[in-house]
Design an enzyme around this catalytic site. Structure first.
Site, mmCIF file in Angstrom:
data_model
loop_
_atom_site.group_PDB
_atom_site.id
_atom_site.type_symbol
_atom_site.label_atom_id
_atom_site.label_comp_id
_atom_site.label_asym_id
_atom_site.label_seq_id
_atom_site.Cartn_x
_atom_site.Cartn_y
_atom_site.Cartn_z
ATOM 1 N N GLY A 132 84.195 61.701 40.935
ATOM 2 C CA GLY A 132 82.902 61.750 40.133
ATOM 3 C C GLY A 132 82.692 60.246 39.821
ATOM 4 N N ASP A 133 81.473 60.461 39.335
ATOM 5 C CA ASP A 133 81.007 59.229 38.691
ATOM 6 C C ASP A 133 80.683 57.958 39.645
ATOM 7 O OD1 ASP A 133 80.965 60.466 36.183
ATOM 8 O OD2 ASP A 133 83.104 60.020 35.937
ATOM 9 N N LYS B 178 76.228 58.706 42.351
ATOM 10 C CA LYS B 178 75.577 59.564 43.194
ATOM 11 C C LYS B 178 74.000 59.664 42.935
ATOM 12 C CE LYS B 178 78.195 63.068 42.319
ATOM 13 N NZ LYS B 178 79.143 62.474 41.523
ATOM 14 N N LYS C 30 72.020 57.526 41.940
ATOM 15 C CA LYS C 30 71.192 56.314 42.466
ATOM 16 C C LYS C 30 70.907 56.686 43.954
ATOM 17 C CE LYS C 30 70.913 51.664 44.258
ATOM 18 N NZ LYS C 30 71.337 50.618 44.242
ATOM 19 N N GLY D 212 76.860 64.227 34.935
ATOM 20 C CA GLY D 212 76.032 63.365 34.078
ATOM 21 C C GLY D 212 75.476 62.303 35.078
ATOM 22 N N HIS D 213 74.116 62.514 35.406
ATOM 23 C CA HIS D 213 73.753 61.606 36.312
ATOM 24 C C HIS D 213 72.560 60.703 35.667
ATOM 25 C CE1 HIS D 213 74.607 64.672 39.812
ATOM 26 N NE2 HIS D 213 75.754 63.913 39.128
ATOM 27 N N THR D 214 72.723 59.442 35.829
ATOM 28 C CA THR D 214 71.807 58.427 35.205
ATOM 29 C C THR D 214 70.982 57.808 35.998
ATOM 30 O OG1 THR D 214 73.785 58.018 33.583
ATOM 31 C CG2 THR D 214 71.555 56.429 33.644
ATOM 32 N N GLN E 82 80.112 66.126 40.439
ATOM 33 C CA GLN E 82 81.634 65.611 40.634
ATOM 34 C C GLN E 82 82.093 64.915 42.015
ATOM 35 O OE1 GLN E 82 80.848 69.114 39.394
ATOM 36 N NE2 GLN E 82 80.442 68.211 37.334
ATOM 37 N N THR F 172 87.801 70.376 38.679
ATOM 38 C CA THR F 172 86.736 71.265 38.276
ATOM 39 C C THR F 172 86.950 72.678 38.793
ATOM 40 O OG1 THR F 172 84.379 71.220 37.400
ATOM 41 C CG2 THR F 172 84.812 70.272 39.728
ATOM 42 N N THR G 296 80.577 62.483 28.222
ATOM 43 C CA THR G 296 81.412 62.293 27.063
ATOM 44 C C THR G 296 81.579 61.212 26.313
ATOM 45 O OG1 THR G 296 83.317 62.137 28.657
ATOM 46 C CG2 THR G 296 82.765 64.135 28.064
ATOM 47 N N ARG H 154 86.337 55.356 31.365
ATOM 48 C CA ARG H 154 87.229 55.941 32.458
ATOM 49 C C ARG H 154 88.370 55.075 33.055
ATOM 50 N NH1 ARG H 154 80.863 55.643 34.959
ATOM 51 N NH2 ARG H 154 80.386 57.593 33.937
ATOM 52 N N VAL I 58 74.316 47.475 45.463
ATOM 53 C CA VAL I 58 74.696 46.154 45.024
ATOM 54 C C VAL I 58 74.100 45.811 43.424
ATOM 55 C CG1 VAL I 58 75.247 44.786 46.992
ATOM 56 C CG2 VAL I 58 72.946 44.847 46.246
HETATM 57 P P1 IMP Z 1 85.384 70.397 33.887
HETATM 58 O O1 IMP Z 1 84.641 70.366 34.968
HETATM 59 O O2 IMP Z 1 84.491 70.323 32.614
HETATM 60 O O3 IMP Z 1 86.019 71.878 33.672
HETATM 61 O O4 IMP Z 1 86.353 69.301 33.941
HETATM 62 C C1 IMP Z 1 87.319 69.278 34.622
HETATM 63 C C2 IMP Z 1 87.534 68.041 35.146
HETATM 64 O O5 IMP Z 1 86.574 67.379 35.995
HETATM 65 C C3 IMP Z 1 88.015 66.915 34.031
HETATM 66 O O6 IMP Z 1 88.923 66.085 34.505
HETATM 67 C C4 IMP Z 1 86.668 66.283 33.988
HETATM 68 O O7 IMP Z 1 86.838 65.033 33.295
HETATM 69 C C5 IMP Z 1 86.295 66.343 35.367
HETATM 70 N N1 IMP Z 1 84.934 66.203 35.652
HETATM 71 C C6 IMP Z 1 83.781 67.172 35.369
HETATM 72 N N2 IMP Z 1 82.580 66.795 35.444
HETATM 73 C C7 IMP Z 1 82.743 65.413 36.062
HETATM 74 C C8 IMP Z 1 81.777 64.431 36.227
HETATM 75 O O8 IMP Z 1 80.417 64.767 36.356
HETATM 76 N N3 IMP Z 1 82.219 63.245 36.570
HETATM 77 C C9 IMP Z 1 83.503 62.964 36.656
HETATM 78 N N4 IMP Z 1 84.576 63.888 36.120
HETATM 79 C C10 IMP Z 1 84.004 64.990 35.832
#
Ligand code: IMP
Length: 426
Positions: free
Chosen positions: A12-13, A16, A18, A40-42, A224, A239, A301, A305, A416
């Protein structure tokens, strides 16, 4: 443009938002197909920063249809906040649709998620506490509420008679949490019904058929990443949905046959939030440097990271199980001032020296694994203004070409910088 799925290829992160934002320009229909407001998408647009959790960021373009698909789980209070935020910015929401088959995250789901995380001694997942796991658990156990139930007194009545006694017993006896009366839940559902009413797409079958018949362009937006996939990720540190490309086929209303391409977004290094194995994690000053230069702090959150070198072992695996046709590599500019860039091409088991070039799915042995690196020279110049692949410094191109070779997958996009224009399409 063919019909594309954009997925995260790491944890994740990966940036995506962009890439989806870029591809959304040419799409007619954008579908978010799994996950919930854990994402969380910025997106930076109209000179402002927008943070999305659930609503496809394509909503920022006028005239696009944006569907929150059946495979998602929706926390109504978050949906409301997102809607209100967009309304304040005068964003046109007439194209926003919600599948009647999407699942609702009820208050007990977030409460159980929070309780489980706060009280876990062993086996803590590090979830976002947005009720994701408990909602999908109930969906699979066939005791969840769907958006369509909000508009069917019969369904709601019958389902709550089954759900509430079970839930209340569990909430009270297992978790020591507050229980819910039927009246209370019905009042809540009434509120939710009003909230979703302008957006629920009861005619989704006709709508999807029309888009398909008219050969309109469809973009499937994953959340994710592959390594957090409930089937293929570092289970149980994952997840509860399917971020792999295949998730688009079950979470959207279209089957797999409308999909032409799957683009996996990966950073030039790796990050992870929450618990779970991470073989190339750097807990030294190089890790801190990547975090600082790459601004690696969570959108949902705010958590710092975990950072590490690019892991071609997991990425090769992600190419396979994610079904990637190409890769969008982001944040390579973070390495502009690095003298050396490492690339993990294998794992070594410290117990017996065994070398893994394929991803070992038993994550409980990952603590014994160390990365086997090859070293690449940095390029020492700012590449954020470069727009053509051939203008990239030789060492940057060498690094990218080596990645393509190891991963046996082409890199179609190189990012870039955070802006839309800071993109090289190969
Ligand atoms: P959950 O999806 O809240 O149940 O979290 C399960 C795991 O997925 C945890 O390690 C979270 O930090 C991770 N996670 C969930 N959503 C994201 C995301 O959008 N980006 C990165 N990690 C994520």
């Amino acid at each position: 443009m063919s019909n594309k799925v954009v997925i995260g290829a790491q944890w994740g992160d990966e940036g995506k938002a962009k890439i989806t934002d870029l591809l959304a320009q040419d799409a007619d229909l954008i579908i978010r197909y799994q996950g919930g407001c854990n994402a969380g998408h910025t997106v930076v647009a109209h000179g402002k920063t927008f943070k999305f959790h659930l609503i496809p960021s394509g909503i920022l373009y006028k005239g696009k249809t944006c569907l929150i698909g059946n495979g998602t789980v929706i926390l109504p209070e978050y949906f409301e906040q997102e809607i209100e935020g967009l309304k304040k910015e005068n964003i046109d929401l007439s194209g926003l649709k919600v599948s009647p088959l999407a699942t609702i995250t009820m208050p007990w789901h977030t409460e159980v998620d929070g309780y489980s995380e706060d009280n876990a001694k062993k086996g803590k997942i590090g979830t976002t506490k947005k009720g994701i796991g408990p909602t999908y658990t109930d969906k699979m156990a066939r005791i969840a509420l769907k958006i369509q139930d909000l508009y069917s007194p019969e369904a709601l009545n019958e389902k709550l008679d089954v759900i509430l006694p079970l839930k209340n017993k569990q909430l009270k006896e297992v978790y020591g949490l507050k229980t819910y009366s039927k009246e209370e839940v019905l009042a809540l559902c009434d509120k939710y019904a009003k909230l979703f009413e302008p957006y629920v797409c009861f005619d989704w079958q006709e709508m999807l058929q029309n888009f398909k018949r008219e050969n309109k362009k469809i973009l499937f937006e994953g959340a994710q990443g592959v390594m957090l996939d409930v089937d293929f990720g570092t289970y149980p540190f994952v997840t509860s949905s399917n971020p792999v490309g295949g998730g688009a086929a079950t979470g959207s209303g279209y089957g797999p046959t409308v999909i032409n391409e799957v683009i996996g977004v990966a950073k030039a290094y790796v990050t992870r939030v929450g618990e779970g194995p991470f073989v190339t994690e750097l807990t030294d000053e190089t890790g801190d440097r990547i975090r600082e230069v790459g601004h690696e702090f969570g959108v949902t959150t705010g958590r710092p990271r975990r950072c590490g070198w690019f892991d071609a072992v997991t990425m090769k695996y992600a190419c396979l199980v994610g079904g990637l046709t190409s890769i969008a590599l982001t944040k390579i500019d973070v390495f502009d001032r690095f003298d050396e860039i490492k690339l993990c091409t294998a794992y070594k088991d410290t117990r017996d020296g065994k070398i893994y070039t394929s991803y070992p799915t038993d994550v409980y042995i990952h603590k014994y694994l160390e990365p086997v690196y090859e070293s690449h020279k940095g390029w020492g110049v700012d590449i954020t203004g470069i727009r053509k692949y051939e203008d990239l410094p030789l060492n940057a191109r060498k690094y990218l070409e080596r990645l393509e070779e190891v991963l046996a997958t082409p890199i179609s996009i190189v990012s870039v910088g955070p802006d839309r224009e800071q993109t090289i399409c190969k």
